[in-house]
Design a protein around this motif. Structure first.
Motif, PDB file in Angstrom:
ATOM      1  N   GLY A 242       0.803  -1.219   0.000  1.00  0.00           N
ATOM      2  CA  GLY A 242       0.000   0.000   0.000  1.00  0.00           C
ATOM      3  C   GLY A 242       0.833   1.265   0.000  1.00  0.00           C
ATOM      4  N   GLU A 243       2.150   1.131  -0.075  1.00  0.00           N
ATOM      5  CA  GLU A 243       3.044   2.282  -0.080  1.00  0.00           C
ATOM      6  C   GLU A 243       3.406   2.661  -1.514  1.00  0.00           C
ATOM      7  OE1 GLU A 243       3.777   3.884   2.660  1.00  0.00           O
ATOM      8  OE2 GLU A 243       2.730   2.442   3.938  1.00  0.00           O
ATOM      9  N   ALA A 244       4.093   3.800  -1.632  1.00  0.00           N
ATOM     10  CA  ALA A 244       4.545   4.254  -2.943  1.00  0.00           C
ATOM     11  C   ALA A 244       5.724   3.398  -3.406  1.00  0.00           C
ATOM     12  CB  ALA A 244       4.943   5.724  -2.881  1.00  0.00           C
ATOM     13  N   CYS A 245       5.855   3.250  -4.723  1.00  0.00           N
ATOM     14  CA  CYS A 245       6.965   2.486  -5.286  1.00  0.00           C
ATOM     15  C   CYS A 245       7.363   3.095  -6.628  1.00  0.00           C
ATOM     16  CB  CYS A 245       6.577   1.014  -5.469  1.00  0.00           C
ATOM     17  SG  CYS A 245       5.367   0.726  -6.789  1.00  0.00           S
ATOM     18  N   LEU A 246       8.496   2.658  -7.137  1.00  0.00           N
ATOM     19  CA  LEU A 246       8.965   3.082  -8.460  1.00  0.00           C
ATOM     20  C   LEU A 246       8.626   1.968  -9.443  1.00  0.00           C
ATOM     21  CD1 LEU A 246      12.451   4.587  -7.503  1.00  0.00           C
ATOM     22  CD2 LEU A 246      10.327   5.816  -7.952  1.00  0.00           C
ATOM     23  N   PRO A 247       7.601   2.138 -10.270  1.00  0.00           N
ATOM     24  CA  PRO A 247       7.163   1.053 -11.168  1.00  0.00           C
ATOM     25  C   PRO A 247       8.241   0.574 -12.126  1.00  0.00           C
ATOM     26  CG  PRO A 247       5.519   2.809 -11.062  1.00  0.00           C
ATOM     27  CD  PRO A 247       6.744   3.331 -10.381  1.00  0.00           C
ATOM     28  N   LEU A 248       9.096   1.497 -12.589  1.00  0.00           N
ATOM     29  CA  LEU A 248      10.129   1.096 -13.539  1.00  0.00           C
ATOM     30  C   LEU A 248      11.121   0.133 -12.883  1.00  0.00           C
ATOM     31  CD1 LEU A 248      10.819   4.494 -15.356  1.00  0.00           C
ATOM     32  CD2 LEU A 248       9.411   2.583 -16.121  1.00  0.00           C
ATOM     33  N   GLU A 249      11.435   0.346 -11.602  1.00  0.00           N
ATOM     34  CA  GLU A 249      12.345  -0.558 -10.914  1.00  0.00           C
ATOM     35  C   GLU A 249      11.667  -1.881 -10.581  1.00  0.00           C
ATOM     36  OE1 GLU A 249      13.944   1.324  -7.505  1.00  0.00           O
ATOM     37  OE2 GLU A 249      15.063   2.856  -8.635  1.00  0.00           O
ATOM     38  N   GLU A 250      10.345  -1.835 -10.339  1.00  0.00           N
ATOM     39  CA  GLU A 250       9.609  -3.053 -10.007  1.00  0.00           C
ATOM     40  C   GLU A 250       9.191  -3.839 -11.250  1.00  0.00           C
ATOM     41  OE1 GLU A 250       9.174  -4.152  -7.009  1.00  0.00           O
ATOM     42  OE2 GLU A 250      10.018  -2.398  -5.980  1.00  0.00           O
ATOM     43  N   GLY A 251       9.377  -3.242 -12.433  1.00  0.00           N
ATOM     44  CA  GLY A 251       8.983  -3.925 -13.665  1.00  0.00           C
ATOM     45  C   GLY A 251       7.494  -3.899 -13.919  1.00  0.00           C
ATOM     46  N   ILE A 252       6.802  -2.878 -13.400  1.00  0.00           N
ATOM     47  CA  ILE A 252       5.352  -2.734 -13.616  1.00  0.00           C
ATOM     48  C   ILE A 252       5.152  -1.729 -14.738  1.00  0.00           C
ATOM     49  CG2 ILE A 252       3.140  -2.200 -12.547  1.00  0.00           C
ATOM     50  CD1 ILE A 252       4.451  -2.721  -9.829  1.00  0.00           C
ATOM     51  N   LEU A 253       4.689  -2.210 -15.877  1.00  0.00           N
ATOM     52  CA  LEU A 253       4.619  -1.375 -17.074  1.00  0.00           C
ATOM     53  C   LEU A 253       3.248  -1.493 -17.728  1.00  0.00           C
ATOM     54  CD1 LEU A 253       8.078  -2.469 -18.518  1.00  0.00           C
ATOM     55  CD2 LEU A 253       7.623  -0.400 -17.202  1.00  0.00           C
ATOM     56  N   ASP A 254       2.881  -0.479 -18.493  1.00  0.00           N
ATOM     57  CA  ASP A 254       1.635  -0.465 -19.243  1.00  0.00           C
ATOM     58  C   ASP A 254       1.926  -0.154 -20.701  1.00  0.00           C
ATOM     59  OD1 ASP A 254      -0.377  -1.158 -17.480  1.00  0.00           O
ATOM     60  OD2 ASP A 254      -0.563   0.865 -16.664  1.00  0.00           O
ATOM     61  N   ASN A 255       0.963  -0.479 -21.545  1.00  0.00           N
ATOM     62  CA  ASN A 255       1.093  -0.191 -22.972  1.00  0.00           C
ATOM     63  C   ASN A 255       0.767   1.274 -23.263  1.00  0.00           C
ATOM     64  OD1 ASN A 255      -0.123  -3.409 -23.469  1.00  0.00           O
ATOM     65  ND2 ASN A 255       1.834  -2.757 -24.262  1.00  0.00           N
ATOM     66  N   PHE A 256       1.551   1.849 -24.138  1.00  0.00           N
ATOM     67  CA  PHE A 256       1.331   3.248 -24.516  1.00  0.00           C
ATOM     68  C   PHE A 256      -0.014   3.442 -25.198  1.00  0.00           C
ATOM     69  CE2 PHE A 256       1.545   6.240 -28.117  1.00  0.00           C
ATOM     70  CZ  PHE A 256       1.625   7.435 -27.418  1.00  0.00           C
ATOM     71  N   ARG A 257      -0.365   2.541 -26.096  1.00  0.00           N
ATOM     72  CA  ARG A 257      -1.611   2.709 -26.846  1.00  0.00           C
ATOM     73  C   ARG A 257      -2.838   2.566 -25.953  1.00  0.00           C
ATOM     74  NH1 ARG A 257      -1.929  -1.217 -31.636  1.00  0.00           N
ATOM     75  NH2 ARG A 257       0.080  -0.222 -32.006  1.00  0.00           N
ATOM     76  N   VAL A 258      -2.710   1.811 -24.864  1.00  0.00           N
ATOM     77  CA  VAL A 258      -3.832   1.686 -23.935  1.00  0.00           C
ATOM     78  C   VAL A 258      -4.092   3.026 -23.247  1.00  0.00           C
ATOM     79  CG1 VAL A 258      -4.639   0.565 -21.835  1.00  0.00           C
ATOM     80  CG2 VAL A 258      -3.454  -0.769 -23.581  1.00  0.00           C
ATOM     81  N   LYS A 259      -3.037   3.678 -22.797  1.00  0.00           N
ATOM     82  CA  LYS A 259      -3.192   4.982 -22.153  1.00  0.00           C
ATOM     83  C   LYS A 259      -3.646   6.044 -23.150  1.00  0.00           C
ATOM     84  CE  LYS A 259      -1.910   3.316 -18.268  1.00  0.00           C
ATOM     85  NZ  LYS A 259      -2.912   3.099 -17.208  1.00  0.00           N
ATOM     86  N   ARG A 260      -3.153   5.956 -24.360  1.00  0.00           N
ATOM     87  CA  ARG A 260      -3.588   6.914 -25.383  1.00  0.00           C
ATOM     88  C   ARG A 260      -5.074   6.755 -25.672  1.00  0.00           C
ATOM     89  NH1 ARG A 260      -0.878   5.851 -30.976  1.00  0.00           N
ATOM     90  NH2 ARG A 260      -2.229   4.032 -30.755  1.00  0.00           N
ATOM     91  N   GLN A 261      -5.516   5.513 -25.786  1.00  0.00           N
ATOM     92  CA  GLN A 261      -6.935   5.265 -26.026  1.00  0.00           C
ATOM     93  C   GLN A 261      -7.776   5.700 -24.833  1.00  0.00           C
ATOM     94  OE1 GLN A 261      -8.166   4.249 -28.875  1.00  0.00           O
ATOM     95  NE2 GLN A 261     -10.282   4.246 -28.176  1.00  0.00           N
ATOM     96  N   LEU A 262      -7.254   5.549 -23.626  1.00  0.00           N
ATOM     97  CA  LEU A 262      -7.964   5.974 -22.426  1.00  0.00           C
ATOM     98  C   LEU A 262      -8.238   7.474 -22.466  1.00  0.00           C
ATOM     99  CD1 LEU A 262      -7.255   4.923 -18.797  1.00  0.00           C
ATOM    100  CD2 LEU A 262      -7.124   7.330 -19.344  1.00  0.00           C
ATOM    101  N   ILE A 263      -7.218   8.258 -22.788  1.00  0.00           N
ATOM    102  CA  ILE A 263      -7.386   9.711 -22.818  1.00  0.00           C
ATOM    103  C   ILE A 263      -8.329  10.128 -23.940  1.00  0.00           C
ATOM    104  CG2 ILE A 263      -6.167  11.886 -23.215  1.00  0.00           C
ATOM    105  CD1 ILE A 263      -3.762  10.673 -21.811  1.00  0.00           C
ATOM    106  N   GLN A 264      -8.177   9.533 -25.104  1.00  0.00           N
ATOM    107  CA  GLN A 264      -9.034   9.892 -26.228  1.00  0.00           C
ATOM    108  C   GLN A 264     -10.489   9.513 -25.958  1.00  0.00           C
ATOM    109  OE1 GLN A 264      -7.217   7.892 -29.549  1.00  0.00           O
ATOM    110  NE2 GLN A 264      -5.663   9.469 -29.849  1.00  0.00           N
ATOM    111  N   SER A 265     -10.705   8.320 -25.419  1.00  0.00           N
ATOM    112  CA  SER A 265     -12.075   7.845 -25.206  1.00  0.00           C
ATOM    113  C   SER A 265     -12.792   8.658 -24.138  1.00  0.00           C
ATOM    114  CB  SER A 265     -12.067   6.367 -24.807  1.00  0.00           C
ATOM    115  OG  SER A 265     -11.514   5.571 -25.842  1.00  0.00           O
ATOM    116  N   CYS A 266     -12.106   8.904 -23.018  1.00  0.00           N
ATOM    117  CA  CYS A 266     -12.784   9.637 -21.949  1.00  0.00           C
ATOM    118  C   CYS A 266     -13.099  11.066 -22.382  1.00  0.00           C
ATOM    119  CB  CYS A 266     -11.945   9.623 -20.680  1.00  0.00           C
ATOM    120  SG  CYS A 266     -10.396  10.512 -20.761  1.00  0.00           S
ATOM    121  N   THR A 267     -12.245  11.653 -23.215  1.00  0.00           N
ATOM    122  CA  THR A 267     -12.522  13.003 -23.705  1.00  0.00           C
ATOM    123  C   THR A 267     -13.741  13.011 -24.611  1.00  0.00           C
ATOM    124  OG1 THR A 267     -10.149  13.492 -23.623  1.00  0.00           O
ATOM    125  CG2 THR A 267     -11.530  14.987 -24.899  1.00  0.00           C
ATOM    126  N   VAL A 268     -13.821  12.038 -25.510  1.00  0.00           N
ATOM    127  CA  VAL A 268     -14.956  11.966 -26.428  1.00  0.00           C
ATOM    128  C   VAL A 268     -16.257  11.689 -25.675  1.00  0.00           C
ATOM    129  CG1 VAL A 268     -15.960  10.655 -28.333  1.00  0.00           C
ATOM    130  CG2 VAL A 268     -13.549  11.281 -28.398  1.00  0.00           C
TER     131      VAL A 268
END
Length: 289
Positions: A242-268
């Motif tokens: 439940g604490e803060a962490c550095l995702p890049l060091e922990e290997g927790i990553l997301d897809n760029f296109r998923v985040k891009r679609q998230l921003i575009q969809s919620c705006t529309v």
């Protein structure tokens, strides 16, 4: 695919047609046997024939006598995958059959799993198609594993197509919220409220992560924002503590296109909802007039 039928008037005609068909099939089988003898005799190689349609018992016996493994009624999608995995070409005729049209596999065998018999084709050269065998105690578990494998493979494909990734664990949303909060100071008028609302809406992702992990949403969010303000690195939530962490060091990553679609969809979606409100307001005003 070709569909054919027998049409005859007398028993004699039927016998002639049966004999002609038998001769036609036997000739095709003999051509396969001749090719096998040409390529495999005096070597340690074996010959395998995989057919999408059926193979009659007589033909199976002829092939078995020559130590040719014949598999029948293969599914069309499996035939397509075989050519990609083993090489070679799927043929509708044996007239032009030669060595250049054949594929290669180091090992072909059958194995019984449960109540079903499977054919394994392994040790292929330069495969462009593979099969993952998923086993589980029940259908529900197998479905869950299949979905997880499909999601993982799709995530890898998206990362290769995008040629980039973004930090996960809610770090992307926290970073965007931080950037929008700074950008809000340069915006004049009511648009500032829209920027603030958009930034706050993105925090639903880290809030949901904290809630699903069993932590207090507000307390966790405050800790993440405090850590984000004092750190230039992307900050995410560690679901184990439940604490803060550095995702890049922990290997927790997301897809760029998923985040891009998230921003575009919620705006529309938000724009369409506001447009509906405007239409309803205009309709009420016309009714009052």
């Amino acid at each position: 695919e070709v569909n054919a039928g027998f049409f005859y008037k007398t028993a004699a005609e039927r016998e002639k047609m049966v004999e002609a068909e038998r001769k036609f099939i036997d000739d095709r089988v003999r051509k396969i046997i001749e090719l096998k003898k040409k390529l495999c005799d005096d070597t340690d190689k074996q010959f395998v024939v995989i057919n999408q349609k059926g193979i009659d018992p007589i033909s199976l016996t002829m092939l078995a006598k020559e130590n040719i493994l014949a598999l029948r009624r293969a599914k069309r999608r499996n035939m397509e995958r075989l050519t990609r995995a083993c090489g070679g070409t799927a043929m509708n005729s044996v007239d032009e059959l030669d060595e250049s049209l054949l594929g290669f596999a180091g090992r072909v065998y059958q194995h019984v799993l449960g109540e079903q018999k499977f054919t394994f084709i392994e040790d292929v050269q330069n495969p462009r198609s593979v099969t993952l065998l998923i086993k589980g105690p029940n259908k529900f578990t197998i479905t869950q594993i299949k979905d997880a494998v499909r999601d993982g493979l799709r995530a890898i494909k998206n990362a290769l197509d995008d040629d980039c990734i973004v930090p996960g664990a809610g770090a992307f949303e926290l970073a965007v919220h931080k950037a929008l909060s700074s950008y809000k100071l340069s915006v004049k008028g009511q648009a500032r409220l829209g920027v603030q609302a958009f930034a706050d809406a993105l925090l639903v992702i880290p809030k949901t992560l904290a809630k699903n992990a069993g932590y207090d949403q507000q307390a966790t969010l405050v800790k993440l924002q405090e850590e984000s303000q004092s750190n230039e690195e992307p900050i995410g939530i560690d679901l184990n503590s439940g604490e803060a962490c550095l995702p890049l060091e922990e290997g927790i990553l997301d897809n760029f296109r998923v985040k891009r679609q998230l921003i575009q969809s919620c705006t529309v979606i938000a724009s369409n909802l506001l447009l509906v409100d405007e239409v309803m307001r205009a309709g009420m005003s016309s009714l009052k007039g």
